[in-house]
Design a protein around this motif. Structure first.
Motif, short mmCIF file in Angstrom:
data_model
loop_
_atom_site.label_atom_id
_atom_site.label_comp_id
_atom_site.label_asym_id
_atom_site.label_seq_id
_atom_site.Cartn_x
_atom_site.Cartn_y
_atom_site.Cartn_z
N THR A 108 -17.82 22.29 8.88
CA THR A 108 -16.47 22.19 9.44
C THR A 108 -15.41 22.46 8.38
O THR A 108 -14.43 23.20 8.62
CB THR A 108 -16.27 20.80 10.06
N GLN A 109 -15.59 21.90 7.19
CA GLN A 109 -14.59 22.08 6.15
C GLN A 109 -14.60 23.50 5.60
O GLN A 109 -13.53 24.04 5.25
CB GLN A 109 -14.84 21.05 5.04
N ALA A 110 -15.77 24.13 5.54
CA ALA A 110 -15.83 25.54 5.13
C ALA A 110 -15.08 26.40 6.14
O ALA A 110 -14.35 27.33 5.76
CB ALA A 110 -17.28 25.99 5.01
N ARG A 111 -15.27 26.11 7.42
CA ARG A 111 -14.56 26.87 8.46
C ARG A 111 -13.04 26.67 8.32
O ARG A 111 -12.26 27.62 8.49
CB ARG A 111 -15.05 26.42 9.83
N GLN A 112 -12.61 25.45 8.01
CA GLN A 112 -11.18 25.18 7.84
C GLN A 112 -10.61 26.03 6.70
O GLN A 112 -9.53 26.63 6.84
CB GLN A 112 -10.95 23.70 7.54
N MET A 113 -11.34 26.09 5.58
CA MET A 113 -10.84 26.88 4.44
C MET A 113 -10.83 28.37 4.76
O MET A 113 -9.92 29.10 4.36
CB MET A 113 -11.68 26.58 3.19
N GLU A 156 -27.57 12.52 6.55
CA GLU A 156 -27.69 13.84 5.96
C GLU A 156 -27.19 14.92 6.92
O GLU A 156 -26.49 15.86 6.53
CB GLU A 156 -29.15 14.11 5.59
N LEU A 157 -27.54 14.78 8.21
CA LEU A 157 -27.07 15.76 9.20
C LEU A 157 -25.55 15.75 9.30
O LEU A 157 -24.91 16.81 9.31
CB LEU A 157 -27.70 15.45 10.57
N LYS A 158 -24.96 14.58 9.37
CA LYS A 158 -23.50 14.51 9.53
C LYS A 158 -22.78 15.03 8.29
O LYS A 158 -21.71 15.64 8.39
CB LYS A 158 -23.09 13.08 9.87
N ARG A 159 -23.36 14.82 7.10
CA ARG A 159 -22.76 15.38 5.88
C ARG A 159 -22.78 16.91 5.92
O ARG A 159 -21.79 17.57 5.59
CB ARG A 159 -23.51 14.88 4.64
N ASN A 160 -23.91 17.46 6.33
CA ASN A 160 -24.01 18.92 6.41
C ASN A 160 -23.10 19.48 7.49
O ASN A 160 -22.54 20.58 7.33
CB ASN A 160 -25.46 19.32 6.66
N MET A 161 -22.94 18.75 8.59
CA MET A 161 -22.04 19.21 9.64
C MET A 161 -20.59 19.20 9.15
O MET A 161 -19.80 20.11 9.42
CB MET A 161 -22.20 18.34 10.89
N ARG A 162 -20.23 18.16 8.40
CA ARG A 162 -18.87 18.09 7.84
C ARG A 162 -18.62 19.25 6.88
O ARG A 162 -17.53 19.83 6.86
CB ARG A 162 -18.65 16.75 7.13
N ASP A 163 -19.64 19.59 6.06
CA ASP A 163 -19.49 20.72 5.15
C ASP A 163 -19.19 22.01 5.91
O ASP A 163 -18.33 22.80 5.51
CB ASP A 163 -20.77 20.90 4.32
N HIS A 203 -5.89 19.22 1.52
CA HIS A 203 -6.64 17.96 1.64
C HIS A 203 -7.99 18.16 2.36
O HIS A 203 -8.39 17.35 3.19
CB HIS A 203 -5.81 16.90 2.38
N ILE A 204 -8.67 19.25 2.02
CA ILE A 204 -10.00 19.51 2.58
C ILE A 204 -11.04 18.99 1.58
O ILE A 204 -11.11 19.50 0.45
CB ILE A 204 -10.20 21.02 2.84
N PRO A 205 -11.83 18.00 1.95
CA PRO A 205 -12.74 17.37 0.98
C PRO A 205 -13.70 18.34 0.29
O PRO A 205 -14.00 18.18 -0.89
CB PRO A 205 -13.50 16.35 1.83
N ALA A 206 -14.21 19.36 1.00
CA ALA A 206 -15.17 20.28 0.40
C ALA A 206 -14.56 21.04 -0.77
O ALA A 206 -15.29 21.54 -1.64
CB ALA A 206 -15.70 21.27 1.44
N ALA A 207 -13.22 21.12 -0.82
CA ALA A 207 -12.56 21.83 -1.91
C ALA A 207 -12.80 21.14 -3.25
O ALA A 207 -12.65 21.76 -4.32
CB ALA A 207 -11.06 21.95 -1.64
N PHE A 208 -13.17 19.87 -3.22
CA PHE A 208 -13.37 19.13 -4.46
C PHE A 208 -14.69 19.51 -5.15
O PHE A 208 -15.01 18.96 -6.21
CB PHE A 208 -13.30 17.63 -4.20
N TYR A 209 -15.44 20.45 -4.57
CA TYR A 209 -16.58 21.02 -5.29
C TYR A 209 -16.08 21.74 -6.55
O TYR A 209 -16.87 22.02 -7.47
CB TYR A 209 -17.34 22.02 -4.41
#
Length: 640
Positions: free
Chosen positions: A50-55, A41-48, A112-118
């Motif tokens: 990171t991906q938000a910062r990328q966008m 759960e922590l690593k998923r939230n950390m990835r989110d 190709h940012i995974p969080a964009a698939f929301y």
């Protein structure tokens, strides 16, 4: 955890994070944020994050809508309560924002940012959006919402023109009877302002009169007939508007699951992008997360300190090194250093980025702190009592997976007893196996650290030339208060420094003499003028005979810790006594020893002290050799 959150300023970070969120749902989630205990759960939230910062870096700020009222409006629609046109319009603006957000995320997919698939979880509800935009505009039902409404409003506009023209014509033709040169509205009716004495000359109904009674407001008969027709049309208009609004309301109610799904997805995105915005504001980056109890920070900057005075922190602990004891002068940055480590551990545990060049942070089930004096006037607690109360609570809760941070351990009481308590607490933490950071001034605590391989010493660097702290943590080194050096720099003459050093250390080491310049001729400074009859304190010399103060076998305590020991060998010419403390033999200056019981009161005459001072193997070997020589057997001879 609230005490810890406040102590390391994590509460302020939460406040900053909440300021970046739009929706009440995201704000509430941020207020409830605490370290995750599940690694996945922590690593998923950390990835989110990171991906938000990328966008954010690639696409700019997302068009997230304000969603405070939408959920309430949808609930009203489901209950059948008629929505106001402005409420309908707010739903339409929300759906338009959903479409814009979906377009923003689609651009993220191109990178190709995974969080964009929301975006796949968002329903634009285009038909409903377009129907609301067609039917409601500027807070009212639009003329084009239906053909019937268009016809009714056209008739109303035509009648209003006729009424106005008729009233103005009557006003012009009867000017001599009028008190004013314009028509007026009274009780929603168009009237002529007629002088009281001429009211019988204007056929119609008196609607109102002026406050003085000199003017009466008359609705002419011909105007009244037209206005009655207008009132009928207004009722028809209201019925048609309600019909349109009820139809829209039914459409909104039927889309309740999709709209609520949009609200949940946007609140999740709002939370994620708030973390990304905080990362961008701090110029932070994603840390690695480990479960091996390792914390490594490079160029870590406390996010609440001004950048111009923020000295980067280099820190590492973990593996075999489970504890760190930090020493150094006051105002040297020890507390800021441990607060930074505690804050970064909490931030990383909550899936937030860290303002550092590199971070590798261990998951901790608890971060427990005792920082500050903790006085509570209501509970009548002293500084020391407050510290002990906090520390006892920490020890009850700490486990191997905790991080414990203790500032100025053992302070606020008698130095000797405080030092003993400090060591007892450290020993308890060491046995628990948790990670712990401790700041202290006690030299005995530094000695304790050297005895245990799992503890690393560190100090805050100090610029001795300019007499200022450098706020830089140096690991693997023990610090001191630099008091003698500072005193020399501030003008204390050599003869006073010699007295101070002699009283503090007994035997002054050559390195200290050179550092303080005690071998040089006495410098000018304080003029040595003494009153007659006053005995000058004698300079301690290496030939001072103190050999008779303590005898072999005397029971003593080593101050300021009060450790019990037994004298192995009396004082030498330098005043150093060989003492056995817990089966370890140490040289201790006689001034640090306090006699407890003389040897002749403890042991019979000619007592064999090898029973106490020799190892069991050495004693066996000695007795065996006394009976008969044995080749190859070795007896270690120590001079006592």
């Amino acid at each position: 955890m609230n005490h810890t959150f406040d102590a390391v300023a994590f509460t302020e970070i939460i406040g900053q994070l909440e300021g970046y969120a739009n929706s009440p749902q995201a704000k509430e989630k941020i207020r409830d944020l605490k370290p995750y205990l599940d690694e996945g759960e922590l690593k998923r939230n950390m990835r989110d994050t990171t991906q938000a910062r990328q966008m954010l870096d690639l696409l700019g700020t997302p068009p997230l809508p304000v969603m405070e009222q939408v959920g309430r409006i949808v609930e009203k629609a489901v209950l059948g309560e008629l929505l106001l046109p402005e409420e309908m319009e707010e739903v339409g603006m929300f759906l338009a924002a959903v479409r814009r957000m979906q377009a923003y995320l689609e651009r993220g997919k191109m990178h190709h940012i995974p969080a964009a698939f929301y975006s796949d979880d968002l329903s634009p509800l285009t038909e409903l959006k377009e129907e609301i935009e067609r039917s409601v505009r500027h807070g009212r039902v639009d003329d084009h919402a239906s053909g019937a409404l268009w016809g009714i409003r056209k008739e109303i506009r035509g009648l209003e023109e006729k009424i106005k023209d008729k009233a103005e014509s009557l006003l012009k033709n009867n000017k001599k009877y009028m008190s004013e040169a314009f028509v007026v509205t009274r009780n929603h009716r168009l009237c002529l302002p007629v002088k009281k004495e001429y009211k019988s000359r204007v056929p119609g109904s008196v609607i109102d009169s002026s406050s003085t009674g000199a003017t009466v407001f008359i609705e002419p008969e011909t105007v009244a007939r037209l206005q009655d027709q207008r009132e009928i049309l207004l009722v028809e208009e209201d019925c048609e508007e309600r019909k349109i609004l009820y139809s829209l309301m039914d459409m909104i109610a039927s889309q309740e699951p999709s709209i609520k799904g949009n609200l949940e997805t946007l609140a999740k995105l709002d939370f994620i992008f708030a973390k990304g915005k905080l990362s961008a504001q701090m110029e932070a980056r994603e840390p690695a997360i480990n479960t091996e109890g390792r914390i490594c920070l490079k160029d870590a900057r406390h996010p609440l300190l001004p950048s111009e005075s923020n000295v980067p922190l280099q820190f590492e602990i973990g593996g075999e090194k489970r504890g760190m004891i930090i020493t150094g002068p006051n105002t040297g940055g020890k507390t800021v250093a441990i607060k930074t480590v505690g804050l970064f551990t909490l931030m990383a545990g909550c899936g937030l980025h860290l303002p550092c060049a590199y971070g590798d942070v261990a998951m901790r089930n608890l971060v427990l702190c005792d920082i500050g004096d903790g006085q509570d006037l209501a509970d009548n607690l002293s500084t020391f009592s407050a510290h002990i109360t906090n520390v006892m609570d920490i020890l009850r809760r700490a486990t191997r997976d905790s991080l414990v941070i203790l500032d100025e351990l053992g302070s606020g009481t008698d130095p000797a007893e405080g030092m003993g308590i400090a060591i007892a607490i450290l020993e308890e933490l060491r046995l628990r196996g948790c990670l712990y950071l401790v700041t202290t001034h006690y030299p005995e605590v530094k000695s304790y650290a050297r005895k245990h391989g799992e503890i690393i010493s560190a100090r805050m660097a100090f610029d001795r030339e300019n007499l200022r702290p450098l706020y830089r943590l140096e690991m693997g080194k023990s610090g001191d208060s630099c008091a003698l050096y500072i005193a020399k720099r501030l003008g204390m003459p050599g003869h006073m420094l010699k007295v101070a050093a002699g009283e503090a250390y007994g035997d002054i080491k050559e390195s200290l003499k050179q550092e303080l310049g005690l071998e040089q001729k006495e410098e000018e400074g304080i003029k040595r003028i003494y009153e007659p009859g006053i005995t000058v304190m004698k300079k301690r010399t290496e030939s001072t005979d103190v050999s008779g103060i303590f005898s072999r076998g005397d029971s003593v305590s080593v101050e300021p810790a009060g450790e019990p020991g037994i004298v192995v060998k009396p004082a030498d010419l330098k005043g150093n006594v060989l003492v056995q403390v817990k089966r370890e033999k140490r040289l201790v200056n006689y001034k640090r020893l306090k006699l407890r019981v003389k040897a002749d009161r403890l042991y019979p005459e000619d007592y064999d002290f090898s029973i106490i001072f020799d190892s069991v193997e050495n004693r066996k070997a000695r007795h065996a050799m006394e009976r008969k020589f044995q080749a190859g057997r070795e007896v270690k001879v120590e001079e006592y």
